[in-house]
Design an enzyme around this catalytic site. Structure first.
Site, mmCIF file in Angstrom:
data_model
loop_
_atom_site.group_PDB
_atom_site.id
_atom_site.type_symbol
_atom_site.label_atom_id
_atom_site.label_comp_id
_atom_site.label_asym_id
_atom_site.label_seq_id
_atom_site.Cartn_x
_atom_site.Cartn_y
_atom_site.Cartn_z
ATOM 1 N N GLU A 111 0.576 -1.211 0.044
ATOM 2 C CA GLU A 111 0.182 -0.059 -0.058
ATOM 3 C C GLU A 111 0.867 1.285 -0.110
ATOM 4 O OE1 GLU A 111 -3.425 0.175 -0.294
ATOM 5 O OE2 GLU A 111 -3.426 -2.228 -0.665
ATOM 6 N N SER A 381 -42.194 -27.782 46.898
ATOM 7 C CA SER A 381 -41.932 -28.042 48.347
ATOM 8 C C SER A 381 -40.556 -27.374 48.674
ATOM 9 C CB SER A 381 -41.960 -29.336 48.680
ATOM 10 O OG SER A 381 -43.021 -29.944 48.533
#
Length: 731
Positions: A111, A381
């Site tokens: 680049e 319970s």
């Protein structure tokens, strides 16, 4: 005549001389105009550049924020459980030192080969770009340096205009003067797009090679650099020929730059990349980890960490989840649900009593589905332990004798035990082991404030005071709860039940239930660290020890004693499906000194019956107990076998009649997600099945031919029109 001719000739010569004398003057005028135009063409842009340069402010490197992924880890800070991925991109920030030099050089070769020496833009490249724009020649080449690309991506945008290009140029030059080249390169590498929804070199390294950038080879680094030009098109899975051509260009460039020897270059082979189908940049979590993620995000909000923090600061979030305990939990659930009906579901939450840390969490296997561990469910319970704790706190000892015969309530309602048994008078400790409904209804009647004391004790120990869609829990329309509260009539969650039992296992001291241990940014700043502290005493140590003592025999009684002879305190429970005689919720909750675990098993919609592996009614001593035992055995394997403290004696009226708790609502995890098809709505999950106002006798329960284990479960009653108490319905 001759004189006239001479005169005429003279005039003509004079005119010619006059004309000749004007030509240089005109030339000078044109030259001056051209010079003025040229100077204007130079000076005006230069002036604009100078003004813009003085006006534009380039942020400091640390001030530029980019959307990036935050990661959620287990307590080892290494095992990734989930990610928080912003819609703008899958990105992970890394320091330049973490990027190998050969990867850096590959990017420069691809680049910007003059990066280290240019002034933010390339004069020759810029000239080519201008010529290309003026002539329409796209082959003239581009002029964007790495600095310009970064400025475009982070500061000025990528809209196509000369104004934007000019701003890009000014910012690039100024950034080069104010930032170091290393900072610019690092910023670029962390923001550049490389296809596969990967932003930045670290995310791309995982997307293409399933490894961190620090481990990339020269060949792999060159391929990532080659892709930058056309990220999607040059993916090797889309265009292998084009990708390899560009890859060769990058390697040749590295040789030209003197960063790679010709000999090394000669022997390099085009690298293989992972199949894109096996990688999803936006997969944030799988299975129950999605529910852990939701809890973590909600908790981060509670401690002041914002959504912006989560999506821009690359947070490393360390949770409380213990990998060994979580693995044992997942294995246990998978093994037990495999033998049940297709729509069977489970929830498991394990909490460390001494800290409040959630060590394992299972709310379902659909990452975006219904979270059963965070859903309100009838507890059966198991809720008897809160009535017993209230009684102990008021000086009623475990040796207190209570009648287990049927008990009558207003409205000619008769409560029986789950198996219609009647053992006469038994101690309340024995009644807990055998889960006698009748004894606990009578015990609750002896409390100073009856049902309200059961509710207050549950809240004190850690049961949430509100649920999504339920503003106030354990109450009847804002008033005192019905008698059925002690039998699990009202909704609570698995995380609540585990929290409450953890408080008891910790000698009555409550710690905030939490998922998050530590939050650190990508640059090492610690945003949050959980402090355990001393906790809050919610019930006396004497009461906690006595309650644990009463619960100790129950695991063995339910054929679920822990390995290595570990002591545990446990309670089973079921909630009945209306008046069908079948069960829809089955529970096992229990703790050791190191871990409190709550397990629920039911169906996807929570409005249909759940059956055991033999096809009979599901009870707490079936799949829930098996999951509970397997989870704790796996989690605690190799750890020291600890005992609970021996209980001191409570004589009638001798215990402190006081609750040690601050009436601040207990920790409430986030709202669970909207259920998918065939999963419960809030209304379905919260309302018991309607029954006739004058209930008919319960249908006869058909016992399956195959054997089932003895079940110490509680019964159920209808204590008001339309309100069914879990476990067993009789009239």
């Amino acid at each position: 005549m001759s004189e006239e001719k001479n005169e005429s000739t003279k005039d003509t010569k004079n005119k010619d001389k006059s004309s000749d004398s004007k030509k240089p003057s005109r030339r000078r005028s044109v030259g001056i105009v051209l010079l003025g135009v040229l100077l204007a063409a130079i000076l005006i842009p230069l002036g604009v550049f100078v003004v813009a340069y003085a006006t534009y402010d380039v942020p400091e490197p640390e001030e530029v924020t980019s959307k990036q992924v935050s990661s959620i880890y287990a307590s080892d800070a290494e095992t990734e459980l989930a990610r928080i991925v912003p819609p703008e991109g899958n990105r992970r920030q890394v320091e330049l030192e973490e990027v190998p030099e050969h990867v850096q050089n590959a990017v420069l070769a691809a680049e910007d080969r003059e990066f280290w020496t240019n002034i933010g833009f390339s004069v020759t490249g810029f000239g080519r770009a201008v010529v290309g724009q003026l002539t329409g020649d796209g082959s003239a080449g581009g002029g964007s340096t790495i600095t310009q690309q970064y400025v475009k991506n982070s500061l000025v945008g990528d809209d196509y205009s000369y104004v934007r290009k000019a701003r890009e140029l000014v910012y690039s030059v100024k950034m080069t003067n104010e930032w170091s080249k290393e900072d610019i390169l690092a910023a670029y590498l962390n923001t550049v797009y490389l296809g596969r929804n990967a932003y930045g070199i670290e995310a791309a390294s995982h997307a293409y090679f399933d490894k961190p950038v620090s481990e990339l080879t020269v060949e792999e680094g060159a391929l990532l650099a080659a892709i930058i030009q056309l990220p999607s098109q040059l993916d090797p899975w889309n265009d292998p020929v084009g990708a390899e051509t560009r890859w060769n260009y990058v390697l040749d460039g590295m040789v030209e730059m003197g960063e790679l020897s010709a000999e090394e270059r000669e022997g390099m082979v085009f690298p293989e990349t992972r199949d894109p189908a096996e990688y999803s940049a936006y997969t944030e979590a799988t299975g129950t980890n999605g529910m852990i993620k939701n809890n973590v995000i909600a908790e981060l909000g509670e401690v002041g960490i914002t959504e912006e923090d989560m999506t821009t600061r690359g947070l490393q979030i360390t949770t409380t989840i213990d990998t060994k305990t979580q693995e044992a939990t997942l294995d246990s659930v998978e093994a037990e649900l495999a033998g049940l009906q297709e729509d069977a579901r489970a929830a498991v939450v394990s909490i460390e009593p001494g800290t409040g840390a959630v060590r394992s969490y299972f709310g379902g296997d659909d990452a975006t589905g219904w979270d059963y561990a965070n859903a309100g469910l009838q507890t059966g319970s198991t809720f008897k332990i809160f009535g017993l704790a209230a009684a102990l706190q008021q000086g009623i000892p475990l040796s207190a004798m209570y009648d287990s015969s049927p008990v009558s309530l207003p409205g000619d309602i008769v409560v029986n035990n789950w198996d219609n048994s009647d053992s006469g008078y038994t101690t309340i400790a024995e009644a807990l082991k055998r889960s006698y409904n009748t004894s606990f209804i009578r015990l609750q009647d002896d409390l100073y404030n009856t049902t309200q004391d059961t509710a207050d004790m549950a809240h004190a120990l850690g049961v949430a005071r509100s649920l999504p869609g339920v503003p106030a829990t354990l109450t009847e329309n804002g008033g005192q709860p019905y008698e059925g509260i002690i039998l699990g009539q009202y909704q609570s969650r698995a995380i609540d039940m585990s929290t409450a039992l953890a408080t008891v296992a910790n000698g009555g001291v409550w710690h905030e239930t939490h998922f998050v241990e530590r939050v650190e940014t990508s640059d090492g700043e610690v945003l949050y660290e959980h402090e355990v502290g001393e906790g809050e005493r919610r019930v006396s140590e004497l009461v906690a020890a006595n309650l644990l003592s009463a619960m100790e025999p129950i695991a063995g009684y339910s054929s679920s004693a822990l390995a290595e002879g570990r002591t545990s305190a446990a309670k089973t429970g079921t909630a009945q499906l209306g008046d069908t005689g079948q069960n829809k919720d089955a529970w096992m909750i229990g703790a050791t000194p190191q871990l409190s675990t709550a397990v629920w098993v039911g169906t996807a919609d929570n409005t249909s019956a759940i059956f055991n592996e033999w096809g009979g009614n599901m009870f707490g001593s079936n799949a829930p107990s098996a999951i509970w035992k397997s989870t704790l055995d796996g989690a605690l394997e190799g750890q020291e076998v600890l005992e609970f403290d021996s209980p001191g004696q409570i004589n009638f009226g001798s215990a402190p009649n006081q609750l040690y708790y601050d009436p601040v609502p207990a920790y409430t995890p986030p709202a669970y997600t909207t259920p998918a098809e065939a999963e419960p709505t809030e209304e379905e999950a919260s309302e018991p099945e309607p029954v006739e106002e004058e209930p008919a006798p319960a249908p006869e329960v058909v016992v399956p031919e195959v054997p089932t284990p003895d079940e110490p479960e509680g019964g159920g009653i209808e204590i008001a029109p339309g309100l069914v108490i879990p476990d067993f319905l009789t009239g």
